[in-house]
Design a protein around this motif. Structure first.
Motif, mmCIF file in Angstrom:
data_model
loop_
_atom_site.group_PDB
_atom_site.id
_atom_site.type_symbol
_atom_site.label_atom_id
_atom_site.label_comp_id
_atom_site.label_asym_id
_atom_site.label_seq_id
_atom_site.Cartn_x
_atom_site.Cartn_y
_atom_site.Cartn_z
ATOM 1 N N PRO A 251 1.007 -1.397 0.208
ATOM 2 C CA PRO A 251 -0.287 0.136 -0.017
ATOM 3 C C PRO A 251 0.500 1.785 0.476
ATOM 4 C CG PRO A 251 -1.020 -1.553 1.527
ATOM 5 C CD PRO A 251 0.115 -1.797 1.519
ATOM 6 N N ASP A 252 1.876 1.485 1.254
ATOM 7 C CA ASP A 252 3.107 2.546 0.514
ATOM 8 C C ASP A 252 3.015 2.555 -0.432
ATOM 9 O OD1 ASP A 252 1.938 3.187 3.737
ATOM 10 O OD2 ASP A 252 3.539 2.058 4.178
ATOM 11 N N VAL A 253 4.335 1.557 -1.112
ATOM 12 C CA VAL A 253 4.553 1.387 -2.522
ATOM 13 C C VAL A 253 3.979 2.267 -3.329
ATOM 14 C CG1 VAL A 253 5.720 0.654 -4.047
ATOM 15 C CG2 VAL A 253 5.983 -0.832 -2.045
ATOM 16 N N ILE A 254 1.850 2.209 -3.976
ATOM 17 C CA ILE A 254 1.806 2.094 -4.595
ATOM 18 C C ILE A 254 0.945 3.708 -4.301
ATOM 19 C CG2 ILE A 254 -0.957 2.029 -5.243
ATOM 20 C CD1 ILE A 254 -1.134 -0.620 -4.434
ATOM 21 N N LYS A 255 0.714 3.862 -3.055
ATOM 22 C CA LYS A 255 0.587 5.282 -2.357
ATOM 23 C C LYS A 255 1.187 6.359 -3.242
ATOM 24 C CE LYS A 255 -2.317 4.534 0.849
ATOM 25 N NZ LYS A 255 -2.346 4.237 3.028
ATOM 26 N N HIS A 256 2.808 6.257 -2.650
ATOM 27 C CA HIS A 256 3.910 6.976 -3.405
ATOM 28 C C HIS A 256 3.946 7.091 -4.927
ATOM 29 C CE1 HIS A 256 8.624 8.051 -4.309
ATOM 30 N NE2 HIS A 256 8.188 8.677 -3.071
ATOM 31 N N ALA A 257 3.946 5.817 -5.368
ATOM 32 C CA ALA A 257 3.901 6.046 -7.394
ATOM 33 C C ALA A 257 2.659 6.531 -7.572
ATOM 34 C CB ALA A 257 3.792 4.616 -7.182
ATOM 35 N N LEU A 258 1.176 6.757 -7.255
ATOM 36 C CA LEU A 258 0.355 6.857 -7.480
ATOM 37 C C LEU A 258 0.853 9.320 -7.111
ATOM 38 C CD1 LEU A 258 -2.699 5.036 -5.771
ATOM 39 C CD2 LEU A 258 -1.950 5.864 -8.047
ATOM 40 N N ASP A 259 1.485 9.292 -5.977
ATOM 41 C CA ASP A 259 1.863 10.743 -6.265
ATOM 42 C C ASP A 259 2.920 11.382 -6.784
ATOM 43 O OD1 ASP A 259 1.242 13.040 -4.346
ATOM 44 O OD2 ASP A 259 3.332 12.774 -3.773
ATOM 45 N N PHE A 260 3.922 10.148 -6.715
ATOM 46 C CA PHE A 260 4.457 10.657 -8.407
ATOM 47 C C PHE A 260 3.870 10.620 -9.376
ATOM 48 C CE2 PHE A 260 8.290 9.120 -11.412
ATOM 49 C CZ PHE A 260 9.188 10.089 -10.384
ATOM 50 N N ALA A 261 3.494 9.854 -9.943
ATOM 51 C CA ALA A 261 2.879 9.673 -11.014
ATOM 52 C C ALA A 261 2.299 11.018 -11.501
ATOM 53 C CB ALA A 261 1.851 8.850 -11.515
ATOM 54 N N ALA A 262 0.939 11.844 -10.108
ATOM 55 C CA ALA A 262 0.184 12.674 -10.558
ATOM 56 C C ALA A 262 1.174 14.111 -10.246
ATOM 57 C CB ALA A 262 0.006 12.837 -9.059
ATOM 58 N N GLU A 263 2.277 13.932 -9.961
ATOM 59 C CA GLU A 263 2.897 15.030 -10.128
ATOM 60 C C GLU A 263 3.953 15.266 -11.371
ATOM 61 O OE1 GLU A 263 5.181 19.043 -9.395
ATOM 62 O OE2 GLU A 263 3.666 18.002 -8.423
ATOM 63 N N TYR A 264 4.239 14.279 -11.734
ATOM 64 C CA TYR A 264 4.955 14.021 -13.113
ATOM 65 C C TYR A 264 4.543 14.064 -14.628
ATOM 66 C CZ TYR A 264 7.995 12.159 -17.065
ATOM 67 O OH TYR A 264 8.643 12.205 -18.007
ATOM 68 N N SER A 265 2.585 14.002 -14.236
ATOM 69 C CA SER A 265 2.381 14.330 -15.145
ATOM 70 C C SER A 265 1.626 15.032 -15.608
ATOM 71 C CB SER A 265 0.655 12.984 -15.454
ATOM 72 O OG SER A 265 0.107 13.493 -14.204
ATOM 73 N N ALA A 266 1.333 15.866 -14.381
ATOM 74 C CA ALA A 266 0.735 17.701 -14.318
ATOM 75 C C ALA A 266 2.487 18.511 -14.617
ATOM 76 C CB ALA A 266 0.657 18.338 -12.818
ATOM 77 N N ASN A 267 2.733 18.359 -14.862
ATOM 78 C CA ASN A 267 4.054 17.768 -15.468
ATOM 79 C C ASN A 267 4.505 18.492 -16.912
ATOM 80 O OD1 ASN A 267 5.980 20.144 -12.344
ATOM 81 N ND2 ASN A 267 6.982 18.408 -12.455
ATOM 82 N N ALA A 268 4.096 17.447 -16.987
ATOM 83 C CA ALA A 268 4.263 17.184 -18.704
ATOM 84 C C ALA A 268 2.604 17.806 -19.563
ATOM 85 C CB ALA A 268 3.890 15.652 -18.686
ATOM 86 N N CYS A 269 1.848 18.409 -18.877
ATOM 87 C CA CYS A 269 0.948 19.534 -19.681
ATOM 88 C C CYS A 269 1.929 21.012 -19.860
ATOM 89 C CB CYS A 269 -0.232 19.947 -18.075
ATOM 90 S SG CYS A 269 -0.471 18.115 -18.305
ATOM 91 N N MET A 270 3.156 21.222 -19.200
ATOM 92 C CA MET A 270 4.042 22.393 -19.167
ATOM 93 C C MET A 270 4.685 22.256 -19.961
ATOM 94 S SD MET A 270 2.198 23.779 -16.200
ATOM 95 C CE MET A 270 3.348 25.499 -16.591
ATOM 96 N N VAL A 271 4.513 21.435 -21.391
ATOM 97 C CA VAL A 271 5.364 20.886 -22.777
ATOM 98 C C VAL A 271 4.243 21.113 -24.028
ATOM 99 C CG1 VAL A 271 7.979 20.575 -21.543
ATOM 100 C CG2 VAL A 271 5.811 18.557 -22.479
ATOM 101 N N GLU A 272 4.954 21.515 -24.638
ATOM 102 C CA GLU A 272 4.111 20.642 -25.956
ATOM 103 C C GLU A 272 4.082 19.297 -26.450
ATOM 104 O OE1 GLU A 272 5.160 24.399 -28.706
ATOM 105 O OE2 GLU A 272 3.748 25.839 -27.449
ATOM 106 N N GLY A 273 2.743 19.114 -26.980
ATOM 107 C CA GLY A 273 3.164 17.658 -27.438
ATOM 108 C C GLY A 273 3.754 16.719 -25.885
#
Length: 277
Positions: A251-273
């Motif tokens: 559960p801790d691994v999944i929660k950490h991965a989800l939070d990491f993914a949310a931040e990474y994908s948000a930053n991906a919206c800051m670039v074109e394409g």
């Protein structure tokens, strides 16, 4: 080191709003984004031999993605068209309203040719293989899974089609579903079905409990193209990097991965394409 291979679709996304094109295709996006996270990544797909294919190969060389097991054909490379409307990407239909037959042919060449013994041995050297409904290789998933390959599969909306989940889920370790049109209860029911068979955030199910991950909002969004692929990439990377396959504190691994993914994908919206270039 985390090792990830994307197998399947690759194309460029032509942004009709600004007249630029960017490399994409989900399987390739996963390979690139996991590489940017720190993984050793590779890709197997089908390429044409036009200026689009040249740009994609040049981009992979620059990023450091091994694509030596890919196929190359004397044909136009695949592409998609989209516009950025209210900071969101909206795919556009082809001018005649139906797919170009050359496009459909090259996208199905992996399905046509299949995988050699050398390909399978190569894929086995990675921690996870990601593919999707747009790669058209479902018939090969059972034999790949029998080889001990952990498969990540994105259904997009195809999980709503009769019999598709029953055919694909038993071969997969990670299953991804697009459920924005469903209620929370309906989403959970689909995830339970997936596990049994094998803009509001994300829901994860590990067979015992659900995990809800709120999105990470940014003040200014440039282009949402590939945001979902970025989320998948970051989740896979972080899950494997924290020994998720063998973790006692799953559960801790999944929660950490989800939070990491949310931040990474948000930053991906800051670039074109999907990832620039």
């Amino acid at each position: 080191m985390v090792k990830v291979i994307g197998v399947g679709d690759c194309m460029v996304d032509k942004n009709l709003t600004n007249g630029m094109m960017y490399p994409g295709g989900q399987a390739l996006n996963i390979a690139v984004n996991t590489k940017l996270c720190g993984a050793q990544s590779a890709f197997i797909g089908a390429f044409g031999d036009d200026y689009i294919a040249d740009h994609m190969k040049k981009t992979m060389d620059e990023i450091g993605i091994d694509y030596s097991h890919s196929r190359f054909y004397h044909a136009p490379n695949a592409f998609a068209r989209y516009k950025v409307i209210d900071n969101d990407r909206v795919f556009q239909r082809s001018p005649k309203g139906k797919p170009n037959p050359f496009q459909m042919a090259i996208r199905r060449m992996l399905n046509y040719e299949g995988f050699s013994k050398e390909d399978v041995e190569y894929i086995k050297s990675f921690d996870v293989m990601h593919t999707s409904n747009g790669s058209y290789i479902e018939e090969y998933l059972p034999e790949l899974a029998e080889q001990g390959i952990k498969i990540s599969y994105d259904f997009s909306l195809d999980h709503m089609k009769e019999g598709v989940m029953e055919r694909v889920c038993p071969s997969c370790y990670f299953v991804l579903l697009s459920c924005s049109h469903l209620s929370e209860t309906e989403t959970q029911e689909r995830l339970i079905k997936a596990h049994t068979l094998g803009s509001e955030g994300s829901t994860c199910y590990d067979g015992n409990q659900f995990y809800l991950q709120a999105p990470h909002w940014k003040d200014h969004v440039v282009d949402t193209m590939g945001a979902g692929d970025a989320f998948i990439s970051a989740f896979l990377y972080d899950f494997i990097d924290h020994n998720g396959y063998e973790a006692k504190n799953l559960p801790d691994v999944i929660k950490h991965a989800l939070d990491f993914a949310a931040e990474y994908s948000a930053n991906a919206c800051m670039v074109e394409g999907a990832f620039g270039h």
